[in-house]
Write an enzyme that holds these catalytic residues in place. Structure first.
Site, PDB file in Angstrom:
ATOM      1  N   GLU A   1       0.809  -1.225   0.000  1.00 16.71           N
ATOM      2  CA  GLU A   1       0.000   0.000   0.000  1.00 16.71           C
ATOM      3  C   GLU A   1       0.844   1.277   0.000  1.00 16.71           C
ATOM      4  O   GLU A   1       0.798   2.062   0.964  1.00 16.71           O
ATOM      5  CB  GLU A   1      -0.971  -0.008   1.189  1.00 16.71           C
TER       6      GLU A   1
ATOM      7  N   GLU B   1      -5.440  -8.549   0.685  1.00 18.65           N
ATOM      8  CA  GLU B   1      -6.113  -8.194   1.947  1.00 18.65           C
ATOM      9  C   GLU B   1      -7.574  -7.906   1.675  1.00 18.65           C
ATOM     10  O   GLU B   1      -7.915  -7.175   0.734  1.00 18.65           O
ATOM     11  CB  GLU B   1      -5.529  -6.917   2.574  1.00 18.65           C
TER      12      GLU B   1
HETATM   13  O1  IFM Z   1      -4.301  -3.145   9.120  1.00 24.28           O
HETATM   14  C1  IFM Z   1      -4.230  -2.624   7.832  1.00 24.28           C
HETATM   15  C2  IFM Z   1      -3.068  -3.205   7.080  1.00 24.28           C
HETATM   16  O2  IFM Z   1      -1.867  -2.996   7.743  1.00 24.28           O
HETATM   17  C3  IFM Z   1      -2.950  -2.561   5.721  1.00 24.28           C
HETATM   18  N1  IFM Z   1      -4.209  -2.607   5.019  1.00 24.28           N
HETATM   19  C4  IFM Z   1      -5.389  -2.206   5.716  1.00 24.28           C
HETATM   20  C5  IFM Z   1      -5.488  -2.916   7.054  1.00 24.28           C
HETATM   21  C6  IFM Z   1      -6.762  -2.472   7.793  1.00 24.28           C
HETATM   22  O3  IFM Z   1      -6.774  -1.105   7.974  1.00 24.28           O
END
Ligand code: IFM
Length: 453
Positions: A175, A360
């Site tokens: 990210e 994710e």
């Molecule tokens: O916890 C985070 C993760 O570290 C990165 N993506 C989003 C998740 C939830 O906010």
């Protein structure tokens, strides 16, 4: 304990086939703790946590889920779920000292962990940078300094040399949007800077570091896949007016195209500079070619949609919340079709779109342990609906190869500290007892059913 039924996913769907990879994900700073052990250097998140008012309740990563000491039983937890893969990240300040020399103790931790995963038949998806930049690099400007991109490539090379053969897939960055915008634009993440010029420059250096790291990874670990993980967001206009539609376009440009265009098209979308005039980063000759080096895979993290409207100054703002829609503990709207629509859109927008892994997806809820375990029915439904959205995208021709649940267990949720619980496993932070939630049981039952089919 009640017996929890499997996730409700039709057996004939693409995501229910064994070739479709299912995994769970975590990240170093969010779970490891042991922030001063075995030569680990301070990271920007240690510094940020120690600044008053930055993190809810003053929470820090000092202990987190104590995974550094409990990794063996945590691997058992993962294996018991029956998943195919585990996505983790390496803490850069644990494995390299200030002079760029390897830290054997830190490296040994990851070697043991990866070996154990392999023994258990689990594939490992390893992210090199999930936000814990060594503080000594921040002291020289962090990602706003071009030097950091080269230091990142050195770090990637070291990791590929040391961990070669143990890793299924490397992701350079997690990210970069968050690192750049939340870290340098609005200061909600470490290093807590609020400067849009530094934001675009930081993103450029993050992406440059990614591009420089790829050949280093390839040279020392040719068998593994190499890619990057990007967060994406859905945005829709509050009304059908041209102004609101432009607002949604700008929001999508900022959330998605700003990062994906340079990676997949080799250029920044010009509308990002309509939104943030005068913030064009310094780009040297050859940078965009480096940044757009072909990828083996693209990791996509998706959570929610925002409804936006024109702000009257040629930019956008979030529309007042519709109180009737379903939301999570984060206040984020549950909007699975956003994932489907974005994936389908990317397929036509990016001719070189590589195979995708959803690296994710998940949600936070205020879970606690009761007589019947940890009941999290909203999460079960969330996972089912998002998996089905992925399935729909696949049916429309998008090449999606896998899906990772965020997260294996409750952990340090950045500026929200430990209050927001994203895990399918509950963590009692006083005792460090892990309790699989009902969602974990539903995932386990689904995977068992899938194996038997
Ligand atoms: O916890 C985070 C993760 O570290 C990165 N993506 C989003 C998740 C939830 O906010």
């Amino acid at each position: 304990m009640p017996s929890i039924p499997p996730l409700n996913i039709p057996a004939n769907s693409a995501i229910a086939q064994r070739e479709f990879l299912i995994g769970v994900a975590t990240a170093s700073f969010q779970i490891e703790g042991a922030s001063k052990e075995d030569g680990r250097l301070p990271s920007i998140w240690d510094t940020y946590c120690n600044e008053p008012g930055r993190v809810l309740h003053g929470d820090t990563g000092e202990v987190a889920c104590d995974h550094y000491h409990r990794w063996e039983s945590d691997v058992d937890l993962i294996a018991n779920l029956g998943v195919d893969a585990y996505r983790l990240s390496v803490a850069w300040p644990r494995v390299m000292d200030e002079k760029g020399r390897p830290n054997a103790k830190g490296l040994d931790f990851y070697k043991r962990l990866l070996d154990r995963l392999q023994e258990k038949g689990l594939q490992s998806y390893v992210t090199l940078y999930h936000w814990d930049l060594p503080q000594h690099l921040q002291d020289k400007g962090g990602w706003a300094n071009r030097e950091t991109a080269y230091r990142f490539a050195d770090y990637a090379e070291l990791m590929a040399r040391e961990l070669s053969g143990k890793v299924t897939a490397w992701a350079t960055l997690n990210e970069p949007w968050c690192s750049a915008y939340l870290g340098y634009g609005i200061g909600r993440h470490a290093p807590g800077i609020t400067d849009l010029r530094q934001t675009t420059q930081a993103l450029h250096h993050l992406l440059l570091g990614h591009g420089l790291a790829l050949p280093a990874l390839q040279a020392h670990d040719p068998q593994s896949m190499k890619g990057i993980v990007c967060n994406i967001g859905a945005a829709t206009p509050a009304t059908d007016s041209p102004q609101d539609r432009d607002a949604a376009h700008l929001s999508l440009t900022q959330q998605n195209q700003w990062v994906l265009d340079p990676l997949l098209l080799g250029s920044y979308p010009q509308d990002i500079f309509r939104l943030w005039p005068g913030t064009e980063p310094l780009v040297l000759e050859g940078d965009m070619k480096t940044i757009s080096t072909p990828l083996d895979f693209l990791g996509i993290n998706y959570y929610f949609r925002t409804v936006v409207q024109a702000d009257g100054h040629g930019r956008y703002t979030e529309a007042p919340h519709d109180m009737t829609v379903e939301r999570t503990q984060m206040g984020w709207e549950v909007y699975p079709q956003g994932l489907r629509d974005l994936l389908i859109d990317f397929r036509s927008r990016y001719p070189t779109l590589p195979p995708i892994y959803i690296t994710e997806n998940g949600m936070a809820s205020d879970d606690s342990v009761g007589d019947n375990g940890v009941a999290d029915p909203q999460r079960i439904r969330f996972l089912e609906r998002h998996l089905m959205a992925v399935n729909e995208a696949m049916m429309a021709g998008v090449d999606v190869r896998g899906y990772f649940i965020w997260s294996l267990m409750d952990n340090f949720e950045w500026a929200y500290g430990y209050e927001r619980r994203f895990g399918i496993t509950h963590v009692d932070y006083t005792t460090q007892v892990r309790t699989p939630k009902h969602s974990a049981q539903a995932v386990q039952a689904f995977l068992q059913q899938r194996k038997q089919a």
